[in-house]
Motif scaffolding. Structure first.
Motif, short mmCIF file in Angstrom:
data_model
loop_
_atom_site.label_atom_id
_atom_site.label_comp_id
_atom_site.label_asym_id
_atom_site.label_seq_id
_atom_site.Cartn_x
_atom_site.Cartn_y
_atom_site.Cartn_z
N UNK A 231 5.89 -9.67 -22.31
CA UNK A 231 4.43 -10.22 -21.35
C UNK A 231 5.01 -9.59 -19.82
N UNK A 232 6.28 -9.79 -19.39
CA UNK A 232 6.62 -9.61 -17.98
C UNK A 232 6.36 -7.99 -17.73
N UNK A 233 6.76 -7.20 -18.51
CA UNK A 233 6.74 -5.82 -18.32
C UNK A 233 5.44 -5.18 -18.51
N UNK A 234 4.43 -6.06 -19.51
CA UNK A 234 3.13 -5.56 -19.59
C UNK A 234 2.38 -6.00 -18.20
N UNK A 235 2.68 -7.21 -17.69
CA UNK A 235 2.27 -7.81 -16.30
C UNK A 235 2.29 -6.73 -15.29
N UNK A 236 3.52 -6.15 -15.28
CA UNK A 236 3.77 -5.15 -14.04
C UNK A 236 3.04 -3.97 -14.21
N UNK A 237 2.97 -3.59 -15.46
CA UNK A 237 2.11 -2.29 -15.96
C UNK A 237 0.67 -2.30 -15.65
N UNK A 238 0.06 -3.49 -15.90
CA UNK A 238 -1.21 -3.53 -15.92
C UNK A 238 -1.71 -4.14 -14.38
N UNK A 239 -0.80 -4.80 -13.69
CA UNK A 239 -1.50 -5.14 -12.42
C UNK A 239 -0.80 -4.32 -11.15
N UNK A 240 0.40 -3.95 -11.35
CA UNK A 240 1.19 -3.32 -10.20
C UNK A 240 0.84 -1.68 -10.30
N UNK A 241 0.51 -1.19 -11.25
CA UNK A 241 0.34 0.28 -11.31
C UNK A 241 -0.87 0.55 -10.56
N UNK A 242 -1.75 -0.08 -10.67
CA UNK A 242 -3.09 0.11 -9.87
C UNK A 242 -2.71 -0.04 -8.39
N UNK A 243 -1.79 -0.85 -7.78
CA UNK A 243 -1.42 -0.93 -6.50
C UNK A 243 -0.70 0.39 -6.21
N UNK A 244 0.29 0.75 -7.07
CA UNK A 244 0.90 2.07 -6.92
C UNK A 244 -0.04 3.16 -6.68
N UNK A 245 -1.00 3.34 -7.46
CA UNK A 245 -1.88 4.34 -7.50
C UNK A 245 -2.60 4.41 -6.05
N UNK A 246 -3.18 3.31 -5.82
CA UNK A 246 -3.74 3.14 -4.20
C UNK A 246 -2.70 3.71 -3.30
N UNK A 247 -1.37 3.13 -3.21
CA UNK A 247 -0.46 3.45 -2.30
C UNK A 247 -0.17 5.01 -2.20
N UNK A 248 -0.08 5.43 -3.39
CA UNK A 248 0.22 7.19 -3.55
C UNK A 248 -1.08 7.72 -2.83
N UNK A 249 -2.11 7.38 -3.23
CA UNK A 249 -3.41 7.89 -2.67
C UNK A 249 -3.49 7.98 -1.14
N UNK A 250 -3.25 6.82 -0.45
CA UNK A 250 -3.05 6.73 0.93
C UNK A 250 -1.93 7.49 1.41
N UNK A 251 -0.86 7.47 0.88
CA UNK A 251 0.23 8.48 1.15
C UNK A 251 -0.03 10.01 1.17
N UNK A 252 -0.73 10.40 0.07
CA UNK A 252 -0.89 11.79 0.10
C UNK A 252 -2.17 12.23 1.31
N UNK A 253 -3.23 11.43 1.44
CA UNK A 253 -4.03 11.76 2.37
C UNK A 253 -3.29 11.73 3.64
N UNK A 254 -2.47 10.50 4.02
CA UNK A 254 -1.65 10.83 5.25
C UNK A 254 -1.03 11.93 5.61
N UNK A 255 -0.40 12.49 4.60
CA UNK A 255 0.27 13.84 4.60
C UNK A 255 -0.56 14.85 4.67
N UNK A 256 -1.79 15.02 4.04
CA UNK A 256 -2.70 16.04 4.05
C UNK A 256 -3.39 15.99 5.59
N UNK A 257 -3.47 14.74 6.04
CA UNK A 257 -4.03 14.74 7.37
C UNK A 257 -2.89 15.32 8.56
N UNK A 258 -1.75 14.87 8.30
CA UNK A 258 -0.61 15.52 9.22
C UNK A 258 -0.39 17.02 8.93
#
Length: 272
Positions: A231-258
């Motif tokens: 259950x704990x691993x499934x919680x991390x997978x389902x709830x935190x992966x969305x946050x990781x995707x958003x952060x990666x998107x912001x990271x990539x956009x920042x790099x592209x802008x720079x």
């Protein structure tokens, strides 16, 4: 901070702008305050990068904390099951750095390939400019209309190759000599920075998410095989992966802008 800058004087002191004579106001590059602006921008950029790194570290600490909590909160399970569970987790975590190191190296190799392409076209353009330079210079010294009157030719040479002639208009020997080089460089420069490099970074973003999903999927399979609570691993997978995707998107956009800002700055100083 407030900066009072003189871009014209700066370019003259750097020998990148010679059409209007020598510097008239400043004799030291630092006095133009352009270097101070550059240092300020670099400090600001480094501060942003440090903040981004700090966020990533905090997120990683949170991720590890969830795993530790997962382990410590299962004391009711049999000791042998806990040992198996701990072994599965430690084995999976031991491969995380290797997994993402490979993704980073693949991205770096693809970006290097883009710069290799630019260097190749730069060398091709340099050779083309060298081949055409003798004929170009010979034409300048020819009689009009193919060449220039002697007085105009002499005035242009005495002004480092640039002269606003009343009879012939603006003359720029430097630009004409470098035209074959710039013609080779401009197309590939735009293509690599507008298409190839962004595609590499987007590929890196997709690969990181894919590796994370595979990591959690394999971990869940291992835990289910030993009949452990997932259950704990499934919680991390389902709830935190969305946050990781958003952060990666912001990271990539920042790099592209720079990258876009820097390549535009370089394009502006490519003055023959």
């Amino acid at each position: 901070p407030v900066f009072t800058v003189s871009s014209t004087e700066y370019l003259k002191l750097r020998d990148m702008f010679q059409r209007d004579g020598p510097p008239r106001v400043f004799h030291n590059i630092e006095d133009t305050e352009i270097p101070a602006v550059q240092r300020f921008v670099h400090r600001t950029t480094l501060a942003r990068q440090a903040l981004g790194t700090e966020v990533v570290i905090r997120d990683l600490a949170s991720f590890i904390s969830h795993i530790v909590t997962y382990l410590t909160n299962r004391r009711a399970q049999a000791a042998s099951c806990q040992a198996q569970m701990r072994g599965a987790l430690q084995d999976s975590l031991s491969r995380v750095q290797e997994i993402f190191q490979q993704v980073a190296e693949d991205c770096s190799r693809n970006v290097d390939a883009s710069f290799t392409t630019i260097k190749s076209h730069l060398n091709t353009g340099r050779k083309a400019a060298l081949r055409s330079s003798a004929d170009t210079v010979h034409r300048w010294g020819s009689r009009p209309p193919s060449g220039f009157p002697y007085a105009t030719y002499k005035a242009t040479c005495s002004r480092n190759g640039t002269y606003a002639s009343p009879a012939c208009g603006t003359i720029d020997f430097n630009e004409e000599l470098s035209r074959p080089l710039l013609a080779q460089l401009q197309v590939v420069w735009t293509n690599e920075f507008s298409d190839s490099v962004p595609r590499c970074l987007r590929g890196f973003q997709v690969a990181v998410v894919e590796k994370l999903e595979n990591f959690f999927t394999e971990l869940l399979q291992r835990l289910r095989r030993i009949k452990s609570d997932t259950s704990a691993v499934e919680y991390i997978l389902h709830h935190h992966l969305t946050s990781v995707r958003a952060k990666l998107e912001n990271f990539t956009l920042g790099l592209l802008e720079d990258i876009s800002d820097r390549q535009r700055s370089i394009s502006r100083i490519l003055t023959p």
